[in-house]
Design a protein around this motif. Structure first.
Motif, PDB file in Angstrom:
ATOM      1  N   ASP A  83      -1.030  -3.627 -14.302  1.00 47.06           N
ATOM      2  CA  ASP A  83      -1.110  -4.181 -12.949  1.00 47.06           C
ATOM      3  C   ASP A  83      -0.693  -3.139 -11.924  1.00 47.06           C
ATOM      4  N   PHE A  84      -1.460  -3.088 -10.846  1.00 51.88           N
ATOM      5  CA  PHE A  84      -1.034  -2.379  -9.644  1.00 51.88           C
ATOM      6  C   PHE A  84      -0.528  -3.433  -8.678  1.00 51.88           C
ATOM      7  N   THR A  85       0.576  -3.167  -8.010  1.00 52.78           N
ATOM      8  CA  THR A  85       1.011  -4.013  -6.906  1.00 52.78           C
ATOM      9  C   THR A  85       0.961  -3.168  -5.639  1.00 52.78           C
ATOM     10  N   TYR A  86       0.679  -3.847  -4.542  1.00 51.44           N
ATOM     11  CA  TYR A  86       0.472  -3.192  -3.259  1.00 51.44           C
ATOM     12  C   TYR A  86       1.294  -3.896  -2.186  1.00 51.44           C
ATOM     13  N   ARG A  87       1.724  -3.114  -1.225  1.00 51.04           N
ATOM     14  CA  ARG A  87       2.408  -3.650  -0.043  1.00 51.04           C
ATOM     15  C   ARG A  87       1.795  -2.918   1.141  1.00 51.04           C
ATOM     16  N   VAL A  88       1.221  -3.675   2.066  1.00 49.80           N
ATOM     17  CA  VAL A  88       0.582  -3.095   3.248  1.00 49.80           C
ATOM     18  C   VAL A  88       1.412  -3.471   4.469  1.00 49.80           C
ATOM     19  N   THR A  89       1.821  -2.452   5.222  1.00 49.90           N
ATOM     20  CA  THR A  89       2.633  -2.692   6.414  1.00 49.90           C
ATOM     21  C   THR A  89       1.982  -2.051   7.628  1.00 49.90           C
ATOM     22  N   GLY A  90       2.270  -2.625   8.789  1.00 49.04           N
ATOM     23  CA  GLY A  90       1.749  -2.111  10.045  1.00 49.04           C
ATOM     24  C   GLY A  90       2.626  -1.011  10.603  1.00 49.04           C
ATOM     25  N   PRO A  91       2.190  -0.393  11.714  1.00 47.32           N
ATOM     26  CA  PRO A  91       2.949   0.714  12.303  1.00 47.32           C
ATOM     27  C   PRO A  91       4.330   0.308  12.806  1.00 47.32           C
ATOM     28  N   ASP A  92       4.501  -0.979  13.062  1.00 48.01           N
ATOM     29  CA  ASP A  92       5.801  -1.479  13.517  1.00 48.01           C
ATOM     30  C   ASP A  92       6.666  -1.962  12.360  1.00 48.01           C
TER      31      ASP A  92
END
Length: 132
Positions: A83-92
């Motif tokens: 499994d790959f897990t991902y976390r996507v965050t914005g510039p703030d």
């Protein structure tokens, strides 16, 4: 491993935010970058797995031009899958999305699932240690 992607005009839908299907493309891009870096390769066609499952939890909308951080790591290694897990965050720093994909080790010649080799297992473990 952390990567950055700027949201282009073509990824924004009629509602003015990042279209939900584009997240899968960003995850695919992150997987490719991870796999190439892990194997110290530049051959995009030398991939010995297929995606068997994808899950995405959308947490916040994104607008054109925002630069997103996409973090990817291997969270589980099984006999023939991982499994790959991902976390996507914005510039703030706000959480934009969390995702997980399950990959199955695959032999393209026989078109069938295979066991994850010990060599591949060692490569993943070593890369995870280096990229933290």
């Amino acid at each position: 491993m952390k990567l950055q992607v700027e949201v282009p005009y073509g990824d924004v839908d009629a509602m003015g935010h990042l279209n939900n299907v584009r997240y899968l493309a960003y995850l695919e891009w992150a997987r490719q970058k991870y796999w190439l870096a892990m194997r110290e390769s530049t051959d995009f066609l030398d991939i010995d797995f297929v995606v068997a499952r994808a899950e995405i939890d959308y947490r916040s909308s994104v607008e054109m031009g925002e630069v997103l951080d996409v973090e990817i790591h291997v969270s589980r290694v099984g006999n023939s899958s991982f499994d790959f897990t991902y976390r996507v965050t914005g510039p703030d720093g706000r959480l934009v999305a969390e995702a997980k994909t399950t990959q199955v080790s695959f032999d393209w010649k026989s078109r069938s699932k295979t066991r994850l080799s010990e060599e591949r297992r060692r490569q993943i473990e070593a890369f995870e240690r280096r990229s933290q």
